[in-house]
Motif scaffolding. Structure first.
Motif, PDB file in Angstrom:
ATOM      1  N   LEU A 148       1.154  -1.227  -0.059  1.00 40.88           N
ATOM      2  CA  LEU A 148       0.181  -0.212  -0.469  1.00 40.88           C
ATOM      3  C   LEU A 148       1.120   1.581  -0.157  1.00 40.88           C
ATOM      4  CD1 LEU A 148      -2.639  -1.044   2.436  1.00 40.88           C
ATOM      5  CD2 LEU A 148      -3.092  -1.093   0.076  1.00 40.88           C
ATOM      6  N   ASP A 149       2.235   1.752   0.547  1.00 39.18           N
ATOM      7  CA  ASP A 149       2.565   2.572   0.870  1.00 39.18           C
ATOM      8  C   ASP A 149       3.248   2.659  -0.747  1.00 39.18           C
ATOM      9  OD1 ASP A 149       2.498   2.673   3.562  1.00 39.18           O
ATOM     10  OD2 ASP A 149       4.496   2.058   4.115  1.00 39.18           O
ATOM     11  N   GLN A 150       3.533   1.881  -1.716  1.00 40.58           N
ATOM     12  CA  GLN A 150       4.285   1.892  -2.449  1.00 40.58           C
ATOM     13  C   GLN A 150       3.140   2.067  -3.534  1.00 40.58           C
ATOM     14  OE1 GLN A 150       7.532   2.105  -4.151  1.00 40.58           O
ATOM     15  NE2 GLN A 150       8.120   0.438  -4.318  1.00 40.58           N
ATOM     16  N   ALA A 151       2.054   1.709  -3.287  1.00 38.11           N
ATOM     17  CA  ALA A 151       0.481   2.348  -4.596  1.00 38.11           C
ATOM     18  C   ALA A 151       0.249   3.585  -3.741  1.00 38.11           C
ATOM     19  CB  ALA A 151      -0.550   2.001  -4.176  1.00 38.11           C
ATOM     20  N   THR A 152       1.115   4.051  -3.063  1.00 34.76           N
ATOM     21  CA  THR A 152       0.985   5.648  -2.479  1.00 34.76           C
ATOM     22  C   THR A 152       1.500   6.371  -3.040  1.00 34.76           C
ATOM     23  OG1 THR A 152      -0.326   5.430  -0.205  1.00 34.76           O
ATOM     24  CG2 THR A 152       0.613   7.813  -0.826  1.00 34.76           C
ATOM     25  N   THR A 153       3.063   6.539  -3.426  1.00 35.95           N
ATOM     26  CA  THR A 153       4.282   6.511  -3.649  1.00 35.95           C
ATOM     27  C   THR A 153       3.373   6.846  -5.350  1.00 35.95           C
ATOM     28  OG1 THR A 153       5.772   5.778  -2.224  1.00 35.95           O
ATOM     29  CG2 THR A 153       6.579   6.439  -4.159  1.00 35.95           C
ATOM     30  N   LEU A 154       3.394   5.460  -5.850  1.00 30.36           N
ATOM     31  CA  LEU A 154       2.804   5.767  -7.493  1.00 30.36           C
ATOM     32  C   LEU A 154       1.617   6.928  -7.538  1.00 30.36           C
ATOM     33  CD1 LEU A 154       3.245   1.833  -7.637  1.00 30.36           C
ATOM     34  CD2 LEU A 154       4.206   3.841  -9.582  1.00 30.36           C
ATOM     35  N   TRP A 155       0.909   6.890  -6.957  1.00 30.59           N
ATOM     36  CA  TRP A 155      -0.393   8.091  -7.136  1.00 30.59           C
ATOM     37  C   TRP A 155       0.143   8.182  -6.879  1.00 30.59           C
ATOM     38  CZ3 TRP A 155      -4.765   8.849  -8.394  1.00 30.59           C
ATOM     39  CH2 TRP A 155      -5.563  10.341  -7.713  1.00 30.59           C
ATOM     40  N   GLU A 156       1.174   9.870  -5.977  1.00 34.32           N
ATOM     41  CA  GLU A 156       1.686  10.675  -5.390  1.00 34.32           C
ATOM     42  C   GLU A 156       2.430  11.040  -7.032  1.00 34.32           C
ATOM     43  OE1 GLU A 156       1.711  10.944  -0.763  1.00 34.32           O
ATOM     44  OE2 GLU A 156       3.549   9.944  -2.042  1.00 34.32           O
ATOM     45  N   GLN A 157       2.988  10.748  -7.637  1.00 35.74           N
ATOM     46  CA  GLN A 157       3.992  10.908  -8.694  1.00 35.74           C
ATOM     47  C   GLN A 157       2.689  10.788  -9.728  1.00 35.74           C
ATOM     48  OE1 GLN A 157       8.367   8.896  -8.190  1.00 35.74           O
ATOM     49  NE2 GLN A 157       8.488   9.087  -6.173  1.00 35.74           N
ATOM     50  N   GLY A 158       2.264  10.354 -10.071  1.00 38.69           N
ATOM     51  CA  GLY A 158       1.384  10.522 -11.499  1.00 38.69           C
ATOM     52  C   GLY A 158       1.508   9.484 -12.011  1.00 38.69           C
ATOM     53  N   LYS A 159       1.889   8.252 -11.353  1.00 37.71           N
ATOM     54  CA  LYS A 159       1.628   6.725 -11.874  1.00 37.71           C
ATOM     55  C   LYS A 159       0.551   5.739 -11.728  1.00 37.71           C
ATOM     56  CE  LYS A 159       6.342   7.654 -12.847  1.00 37.71           C
ATOM     57  NZ  LYS A 159       6.819   7.652 -13.720  1.00 37.71           N
ATOM     58  N   LEU A 160      -0.959   7.103 -11.518  1.00 37.16           N
ATOM     59  CA  LEU A 160      -1.376   5.710 -11.199  1.00 37.16           C
ATOM     60  C   LEU A 160      -2.433   6.767 -11.302  1.00 37.16           C
ATOM     61  CD1 LEU A 160      -1.072   3.412  -8.005  1.00 37.16           C
ATOM     62  CD2 LEU A 160      -0.735   2.911 -10.610  1.00 37.16           C
ATOM     63  N   SER A 161      -3.992   6.377 -11.888  1.00 40.09           N
ATOM     64  CA  SER A 161      -4.930   7.370 -12.061  1.00 40.09           C
ATOM     65  C   SER A 161      -6.228   6.630 -11.664  1.00 40.09           C
ATOM     66  CB  SER A 161      -5.480   7.608 -13.496  1.00 40.09           C
ATOM     67  OG  SER A 161      -5.719   6.014 -14.168  1.00 40.09           O
ATOM     68  N   THR A 162      -6.138   5.048 -11.598  1.00 43.72           N
ATOM     69  CA  THR A 162      -7.438   3.683 -10.902  1.00 43.72           C
ATOM     70  C   THR A 162      -6.024   2.788 -10.348  1.00 43.72           C
ATOM     71  OG1 THR A 162      -8.825   4.501 -13.048  1.00 43.72           O
ATOM     72  CG2 THR A 162      -8.690   2.561 -11.003  1.00 43.72           C
ATOM     73  N   VAL A 163      -6.917   2.593  -8.655  1.00 45.33           N
ATOM     74  CA  VAL A 163      -6.268   1.661  -7.845  1.00 45.33           C
ATOM     75  C   VAL A 163      -7.110   0.585  -7.415  1.00 45.33           C
ATOM     76  CG1 VAL A 163      -4.872   0.957  -5.748  1.00 45.33           C
ATOM     77  CG2 VAL A 163      -4.631   3.101  -6.953  1.00 45.33           C
ATOM     78  N   ILE A 164      -7.197  -0.990  -8.104  1.00 48.52           N
ATOM     79  CA  ILE A 164      -7.849  -1.812  -7.767  1.00 48.52           C
ATOM     80  C   ILE A 164      -7.209  -2.597  -6.432  1.00 48.52           C
ATOM     81  CG2 ILE A 164      -8.929  -4.047  -8.843  1.00 48.52           C
ATOM     82  CD1 ILE A 164      -8.646  -2.987 -11.176  1.00 48.52           C
ATOM     83  N   VAL A 165      -8.115  -2.492  -5.948  1.00 44.80           N
ATOM     84  CA  VAL A 165      -6.993  -3.392  -4.496  1.00 44.80           C
ATOM     85  C   VAL A 165      -7.814  -4.814  -4.310  1.00 44.80           C
ATOM     86  CG1 VAL A 165      -6.394  -0.980  -2.970  1.00 44.80           C
ATOM     87  CG2 VAL A 165      -8.987  -2.224  -2.377  1.00 44.80           C
ATOM     88  N   SER A 166      -7.290  -5.476  -4.448  1.00 44.97           N
ATOM     89  CA  SER A 166      -7.854  -7.232  -4.937  1.00 44.97           C
ATOM     90  C   SER A 166      -7.718  -7.766  -3.453  1.00 44.97           C
ATOM     91  CB  SER A 166      -7.135  -7.801  -6.107  1.00 44.97           C
ATOM     92  OG  SER A 166      -7.461  -8.564  -6.444  1.00 44.97           O
ATOM     93  N   GLY A 167      -8.586  -8.319  -3.141  1.00 42.41           N
ATOM     94  CA  GLY A 167      -8.154  -9.781  -1.589  1.00 42.41           C
ATOM     95  C   GLY A 167      -9.602 -10.649  -1.424  1.00 42.41           C
ATOM     96  N   ASN A 168      -8.858 -11.249  -0.451  1.00 46.31           N
ATOM     97  CA  ASN A 168     -10.269 -11.691   0.204  1.00 46.31           C
ATOM     98  C   ASN A 168     -10.810 -11.507   0.927  1.00 46.31           C
ATOM     99  OD1 ASN A 168     -11.294 -14.619   1.023  1.00 46.31           O
ATOM    100  ND2 ASN A 168      -9.992 -14.944   1.920  1.00 46.31           N
ATOM    101  N   SER A 169     -12.279 -11.736   0.776  1.00 51.93           N
ATOM    102  CA  SER A 169     -13.424 -10.888   1.431  1.00 51.93           C
ATOM    103  C   SER A 169     -14.562 -11.801   1.942  1.00 51.93           C
ATOM    104  CB  SER A 169     -13.862  -9.606   0.804  1.00 51.93           C
ATOM    105  OG  SER A 169     -14.797  -8.772   1.018  1.00 51.93           O
ATOM    106  N   GLU A 170     -14.586 -11.880   3.379  1.00 54.56           N
ATOM    107  CA  GLU A 170     -15.855 -12.917   3.661  1.00 54.56           C
ATOM    108  C   GLU A 170     -16.175 -11.756   4.564  1.00 54.56           C
ATOM    109  OE1 GLU A 170     -16.309 -15.306   3.166  1.00 54.56           O
ATOM    110  OE2 GLU A 170     -13.466 -15.641   1.809  1.00 54.56           O
ATOM    111  N   PRO A 171     -17.930 -12.332   5.202  1.00 51.27           N
ATOM    112  CA  PRO A 171     -18.151 -11.141   5.883  1.00 51.27           C
ATOM    113  C   PRO A 171     -17.395 -10.909   6.950  1.00 51.27           C
ATOM    114  CG  PRO A 171     -19.358 -13.521   5.987  1.00 51.27           C
ATOM    115  CD  PRO A 171     -17.985 -13.629   5.186  1.00 51.27           C
ATOM    116  N   TYR A 172     -16.562 -11.137   8.216  1.00 56.68           N
ATOM    117  CA  TYR A 172     -15.972 -10.306   8.985  1.00 56.68           C
ATOM    118  C   TYR A 172     -14.436 -10.109   8.711  1.00 56.68           C
ATOM    119  CZ  TYR A 172     -20.457 -12.012  11.511  1.00 56.68           C
ATOM    120  OH  TYR A 172     -21.541 -12.413  11.867  1.00 56.68           O
TER     121      TYR A 172
END
Length: 221
Positions: free
Chosen positions: A74-98
């Motif tokens: 997430l820190d690396q994604a933030t750095t990429l965003w701050e430097q204009g490298k990303l316009s969209t960020v997909i956060v992909s992972g496991n999702s359960e009820p809790y």
């Protein structure tokens, strides 16, 4: 050299040849992912501007706190965003009820200054293969920048390419000092590469659905 000595050596040579063949067979998928990702793991400065980033999920601790490995991504994604490298960020992972990796990832990125409106939660990225297929089939992206630890990226990039997504990657090494977990991750890539090639070969279908273009939430077909 006597015939008896030669006879003793033959079984040893045969065993060595068998072991070498087994080693080569075991490592073949790992070699495939190395070649499939060659030249595609970049640093932040080399990443193209205005790209779609995909942060691959990892463990979330109690209270929605990202584990150190996930925080590094997430820190690396933030750095990429701050430097204009990303316009969209997909956060992909496991999702359960809790338990939801994407929700915790989104909350963390927002706290680090990434606007909520550019973040898409992918709640069914149960493994790297699922994330790559869903990036294309659910969210409609065929070019992405993958973000994970360096040891994970060759397999992630190759997986995406094999399912039709043109992927490059930017890695995180901030947790390399956690040597036991890091090296476990390195070793895990060998069987994981086998699984990935099997998934691609049989065209395993992950959970799919229709993505809301704003929230990224999945509605049943």
């Amino acid at each position: 050299m006597s015939r008896q000595v030669r006879r003793r050596r033959r079984p040893g040579r045969t065993a060595a040849a068998v072991l070498l063949a087994l080693f080569c067979l075991t490592m073949t998928p790992w070699v495939v992912v190395q070649f499939g990702s060659q030249g595609r793991v970049l640093n932040v400065a080399e990443a193209p501007d205005d790209s779609v980033g995909v942060v691959l999920g990892a463990a979330v601790w109690s209270g929605g706190v990202p584990s150190p490995f996930l925080q590094g991504r997430l820190d690396q994604a933030t750095t990429l965003w701050e430097q204009g490298k990303l316009s969209t960020v997909i956060v992909s992972g496991n999702s359960e009820p809790y338990y939801s990796e994407p929700a915790a990832m989104k909350d963390t990125l927002i706290a680090q200054g990434v606007p909520a409106e550019v973040i898409i939660e992918d709640p069914a990225g149960y493994d790297t293969y699922d994330t790559c297929v869903r990036a294309k089939e659910v969210y409609g992206y065929d070019q992405v920048v993958l973000i994970s630890q360096y040891y994970h990226l060759p397999r992630a990039v190759t997986t995406c390419r094999l399912v039709g997504v043109d992927a490059i990657a930017v890695g995180d090494a901030s947790v390399r000092d956690n040597s036991r977990t890091w090296w476990y991750g390195e070793l895990r890539e060998i069987p994981a590469a086998w699984k990935m090639l099997l998934d691609v070969a049989v065209r395993r279908q992950p959970e799919l659905g229709r993505a809301d273009p704003v929230t990224g939430e999945i509605e049943p077909n």
